[in-house]
Write a protein that holds these residues in place. Sequence first.
Motif, mmCIF file in Angstrom:
data_model
loop_
_atom_site.group_PDB
_atom_site.id
_atom_site.type_symbol
_atom_site.label_atom_id
_atom_site.label_comp_id
_atom_site.label_asym_id
_atom_site.label_seq_id
_atom_site.Cartn_x
_atom_site.Cartn_y
_atom_site.Cartn_z
ATOM 1 N N GLN A 192 28.187 107.676 14.134
ATOM 2 C CA GLN A 192 29.411 107.182 14.762
ATOM 3 C C GLN A 192 30.219 106.322 13.798
ATOM 4 O O GLN A 192 31.441 106.298 13.846
ATOM 5 C CB GLN A 192 29.056 106.375 16.009
ATOM 6 C CG GLN A 192 28.448 107.200 17.129
ATOM 7 C CD GLN A 192 27.898 106.339 18.242
ATOM 8 O OE1 GLN A 192 28.348 105.213 18.436
ATOM 9 N NE2 GLN A 192 26.925 106.851 18.971
ATOM 10 N N ALA A 193 29.545 105.617 12.917
ATOM 11 C CA ALA A 193 30.230 104.714 12.000
ATOM 12 C C ALA A 193 30.910 105.445 10.849
ATOM 13 O O ALA A 193 31.714 104.861 10.128
ATOM 14 C CB ALA A 193 29.237 103.699 11.426
ATOM 15 N N TYR A 249 33.993 106.385 5.321
ATOM 16 C CA TYR A 249 34.235 107.824 5.462
ATOM 17 C C TYR A 249 34.408 108.473 4.098
ATOM 18 O O TYR A 249 33.797 109.500 3.796
ATOM 19 C CB TYR A 249 35.491 108.073 6.308
ATOM 20 C CG TYR A 249 35.997 109.497 6.170
ATOM 21 C CD1 TYR A 249 35.414 110.527 6.892
ATOM 22 C CD2 TYR A 249 37.030 109.802 5.277
ATOM 23 C CE1 TYR A 249 35.854 111.834 6.745
ATOM 24 C CE2 TYR A 249 37.475 111.106 5.134
ATOM 25 C CZ TYR A 249 36.883 112.123 5.867
ATOM 26 O OH TYR A 249 37.318 113.415 5.701
ATOM 27 N N GLU A 250 35.236 107.889 3.267
ATOM 28 C CA GLU A 250 35.623 108.535 2.008
ATOM 29 C C GLU A 250 34.457 108.667 1.032
ATOM 30 O O GLU A 250 34.375 109.640 0.282
ATOM 31 C CB GLU A 250 36.768 107.755 1.354
ATOM 32 C CG GLU A 250 37.358 108.422 0.144
ATOM 33 C CD GLU A 250 37.921 109.805 0.466
ATOM 34 O OE1 GLU A 250 37.732 110.718 -0.355
ATOM 35 O OE2 GLU A 250 38.536 109.957 1.536
ATOM 36 N N THR A 251 33.547 107.703 1.012
ATOM 37 C CA THR A 251 32.443 107.725 0.047
ATOM 38 C C THR A 251 31.149 108.243 0.666
ATOM 39 O O THR A 251 30.094 108.172 0.038
ATOM 40 C CB THR A 251 32.196 106.317 -0.529
ATOM 41 O OG1 THR A 251 31.787 105.430 0.533
ATOM 42 C CG2 THR A 251 33.454 105.767 -1.183
ATOM 43 N N ASN A 252 31.239 108.774 1.868
ATOM 44 C CA ASN A 252 30.059 109.255 2.583
ATOM 45 C C ASN A 252 29.266 110.250 1.741
ATOM 46 O O ASN A 252 29.813 111.187 1.186
ATOM 47 C CB ASN A 252 30.528 109.917 3.891
ATOM 48 C CG ASN A 252 29.407 110.150 4.858
ATOM 49 O OD1 ASN A 252 28.373 109.501 4.800
ATOM 50 N ND2 ASN A 252 29.611 111.097 5.772
ATOM 51 N N SER A 306 21.210 102.397 2.189
ATOM 52 C CA SER A 306 22.373 101.804 2.853
ATOM 53 C C SER A 306 22.212 101.875 4.368
ATOM 54 O O SER A 306 21.129 102.165 4.887
ATOM 55 C CB SER A 306 23.650 102.525 2.424
ATOM 56 O OG SER A 306 23.758 103.777 3.082
ATOM 57 N N ASP A 307 23.301 101.649 5.090
ATOM 58 C CA ASP A 307 23.291 101.772 6.550
ATOM 59 C C ASP A 307 23.851 103.112 7.017
ATOM 60 O O ASP A 307 24.151 103.287 8.192
ATOM 61 C CB ASP A 307 24.072 100.621 7.190
ATOM 62 C CG ASP A 307 25.520 100.540 6.705
ATOM 63 O OD1 ASP A 307 25.913 101.347 5.834
ATOM 64 O OD2 ASP A 307 26.261 99.663 7.178
ATOM 65 N N ASN A 308 23.971 104.075 6.096
ATOM 66 C CA ASN A 308 24.521 105.378 6.456
ATOM 67 C C ASN A 308 23.484 106.335 7.041
ATOM 68 O O ASN A 308 23.849 107.353 7.626
ATOM 69 C CB ASN A 308 25.162 106.047 5.238
ATOM 70 C CG ASN A 308 26.605 105.623 5.043
ATOM 71 O OD1 ASN A 308 27.185 104.947 5.892
ATOM 72 N ND2 ASN A 308 27.189 105.996 3.913
ATOM 73 N N CYS A 310 33.995 103.059 18.040
ATOM 74 C CA CYS A 310 33.464 103.228 16.704
ATOM 75 C C CYS A 310 32.078 102.625 16.659
ATOM 76 O O CYS A 310 31.159 103.094 17.295
ATOM 77 C CB CYS A 310 34.407 102.592 15.675
ATOM 78 S SG CYS A 310 33.977 103.029 13.991
ATOM 79 N N PHE A 311 31.878 101.517 15.990
ATOM 80 C CA PHE A 311 30.554 100.928 15.938
ATOM 81 C C PHE A 311 30.628 99.477 16.364
ATOM 82 O O PHE A 311 31.693 98.943 16.618
ATOM 83 C CB PHE A 311 29.908 101.083 14.564
ATOM 84 C CG PHE A 311 30.809 100.820 13.401
ATOM 85 C CD1 PHE A 311 30.778 99.621 12.726
ATOM 86 C CD2 PHE A 311 31.694 101.794 12.975
ATOM 87 C CE1 PHE A 311 31.611 99.396 11.644
ATOM 88 C CE2 PHE A 311 32.527 101.576 11.881
ATOM 89 C CZ PHE A 311 32.486 100.367 11.224
#
Length: 581
Positions: A338-339, A505-508, A62-64, A472-473
Amino acid sequence: MKLIKYFSATVLLSLGLVSCGDDFLDQEPDERIEITTVEQVQQMLTSAYGASNYGWLCELSSDNLMDNNAPHKGASPDSKDVVVHYNLSPYERMDDEIFRFEQVKSSTGTDSPSEIWESCYNAIATANHCLVYLDQIEEKERAEAEGHGYNPSDLEKAVRGEALLIRAYYHFVLVNIFSQAYKNDEASSHDIGIPYVTEPEDKVLVHYNRGTVTSTYNKIREDLEAGLQLVSNSYYQKPKWHFNVNAAHAFAARFYLYTRNYEKVIEHANAVLGEGTGNLGELLMRYDLFDNCTYGDDYANVWQSADLNNNLMLVATYSTASRRAAGQRYGQISTALQATIYHFGPNWRWYVIPCAYVSGMTFYRGNQDYGFMSMKSGETFEYTDKVAGIGYAHVVRREFTCTELLLERVEAKLLKQNPDIDGAVDDLIAYDTSRWTFTEDDARTFFAGSALTYLTRDALEKYYKDTENHNCFENWDFTQNMSPDFVVPANVTVYMNAVNDMRRYETNWEGLRFFDLKRWGIEYSHFYGVDNIEYKLTWNDPRRAIEIPQEVMAAGLEPSRPPMDYSELQQATTEIRKKQE
């Protein structure tokens, strides 16, 4: 030894060579147990939950996560300096392959596509055996009824429901990893699916047809809906470790969200959360529970607790995910950091979102610039020999939670035929409010000087309307760089921007961000190495489907990625190889 015995048992089960329950793990071949009762089938189902963790594979896809060895800005959101690390190694070569969107050829071990594939199909195989045993038990009991009528017991119904849900769910995981995202029945009838296995196998070599994404989803729907009618909470000593009623509804909500049947999403979410926001205070995550936490294990135990109302279903897995991130080559750094957790928000002026700070999402090894790790996915180690320091690394997956389910309901309210914007905003505010359930001391710190306030509709709309929000991003606008078949009406784009931010945020660290990127069709890139080579995924890129394991392809199964012109990719890969040499 336990791990070897586990896989030996489940592999034999999948081939149909034995008839056994959990007791098989401790039995010699001549002591195998014949399954003759529903209670034995129920016991057997405890081994029908996948032991693999798809979180790392999907997070790295992903992009995380970013490459620490590629040029990037520092951890601070206002950092201007560009950082490059030259000597950070991946935890395993496999991680390089995943990050470059290549087929994994270097590993079949923990957290690999091979392990995920095998583990999911082992779970499916066990569920299929359970269903066959239930059919045999029912046939025998019907015969003994001698025409006086036969009604299956409530326990038998519940066990059958659980088996059907397990079979549906692990096919759902497989199709979302190894196939393209579902778009609609017509478009997805041209995308290759995954083998949907409904019978125990009694042959070693069998050719399976992968079907299409549409046909796979149709079969998942059949099992899901049948299982929902039968599942019960009445027969579990530890219901959070099974497909209980609430977990089944949460699975249904996620399934219908992915198939864009938004009214169904709301229906099943309401079955767990209730209509409106009145029950949410007791169901969503509470952050005062972390008050006495000090070490990573402390935080992990809170996140992964079966006592939390927020956690609807837990699955224990073998995983080294937490070792692969912090302090290694690939991590949550720079703009990816940051995202997710390192930015100002519509109602807070802290660099780190306060709820992330207090709940163990900012652990790191060695240097924070190498990346943070969240203890939501923290490791629990099972020692087999404490003196030698050896054993098994476990990560407990929070497979379904009320907080994630609420955000699914928000998305459904926004995208249904007649959007319920007011209801969606109420849910977003309720969700955000749950993130500030601090202890008195923490609340005093974070709310001081209005650095944190409770979210209002005006603040939400103002913040998420700005698509170039440098707090943010760079760009989170749902009208850009997306699949043309995923249409977001202009009047709900602002709120979908909020969903994008809050879901991320929640599924990080749980892997669901990858599924969101696929189904929304958001384009993104990975930048690799000191030369900053870009690997870009367009909305229809075949590499959005992770390639099936090479040993499965060698056995004759079609690849996930159809033949295509990879000239640009091959050229970039060649350049990388030359530089490595």
